[in-house]
Design an enzyme around this catalytic site. Structure first.
Site, PDB file in Angstrom:
ATOM      1  CG  HIS A  48      -1.820   1.201   1.275  1.00 12.26           C
ATOM      2  ND1 HIS A  48      -2.041   1.892   2.434  1.00 12.26           N
ATOM      3  CD2 HIS A  48      -2.519   1.853   0.300  1.00 12.26           C
ATOM      4  CE1 HIS A  48      -2.846   2.924   2.179  1.00 12.26           C
ATOM      5  NE2 HIS A  48      -3.153   2.910   0.899  1.00 12.26           N
TER       6      HIS A  48
ATOM      7  CG  HIS B  48      -2.733   3.062   6.160  1.00 15.57           C
ATOM      8  ND1 HIS B  48      -1.639   3.094   5.309  1.00 15.57           N
ATOM      9  CD2 HIS B  48      -2.864   4.315   6.649  1.00 15.57           C
ATOM     10  CE1 HIS B  48      -1.158   4.331   5.261  1.00 15.57           C
ATOM     11  NE2 HIS B  48      -1.874   5.084   6.072  1.00 15.57           N
TER      12      HIS B  48
HETATM   13 FE1  FES Z   1       0.361  -0.777   4.775  1.00 12.50          FE
HETATM   14 FE2  FES Z   1      -1.076   1.360   4.238  1.00 12.50          FE
HETATM   15  S1  FES Z   1       1.072   1.186   4.280  1.00 12.50           S
HETATM   16  S2  FES Z   1      -1.773  -0.594   4.735  1.00 12.50           S
END
Ligand code: FES
Length: 173
Positions: A103, A122
């Protein structure tokens, strides 16, 4: 009418001459075709085969820190303790993953209780027993998994990665 007939005749001859040339060209191409080599695709990446560890370095359900395909790409090797589809080694249970979350690139931590890699950013979660499949969170791809090979001495080599590592246009820089 005579002039018109002559023009038609000239046109027919030109057409037949052109068709003959095309046929000859096609025949030549079919003769040369076996020697032609396909150019490799622009996205094809040649991975360095790197030795990451030895089977004897691993303890069941304890991740071992490694880096692949270079020092800027942290990852882990994990001996899961149960045979899995992409697992290698004598028990078919050794897997390897990048630990950079797909992500936003936060480094993730392994949870031995459910054999997942978990993101503190997140909270995306990835199943290490199912090829790094995302099971929760914001990421839009599964976790990049190493293609591993174990030689007769028990040395574990990484020879590729099945998804793009976070922040890279190519896994091999
Ligand atoms: Fe891992 Fe956003 S950086 S869920």
């Amino acid at each position: 009418m005579k002039r018109c007939d002559r023009l038609i005749d000239v046109g027919r001859r030109r057409f037949l001459t052109g068709a003959g040339a095309m046929t000859a060209g096609a025949a030549a191409a079919s003769v040369l075709a076996p020697e032609a080599k396909a150019a490799p695709g622009a996205a094809l990446v040649s991975y360095p085969p790197n030795r990451l560890a030895n089977v004897s370095d691993l303890k069941v359900n304890e991740p071992l820190d490694v880096a692949y395909p270079d020092d800027e790409a942290p990852g882990v090797l994990i001996k899961l303790g149960t045979r899995v589809p992409a697992g290698v080694g004598p028990d078919g249970d050794i897997v390897g993953f990048t630990i950079l979350c797909p992500h936003k690139g936060f480094p993730m931590a392994y949870d031995a209780a459910d054999k997942t890699l978990n993101c503190p950013g997140h909270y995306s979660r990835f199943d290490c027993e199912r090829g790094g499949q995302q099971i929760w969170g914001h990421a839009t791809q599964n976790l990049p998994q190493y293609a591993l090979r174990v030689d007769e001495k028990g040395d574990i080599y990484a020879e590729g990665v099945d998804e793009l590592i976070y922040g890279r246009l190519s896994n091999v820089l």
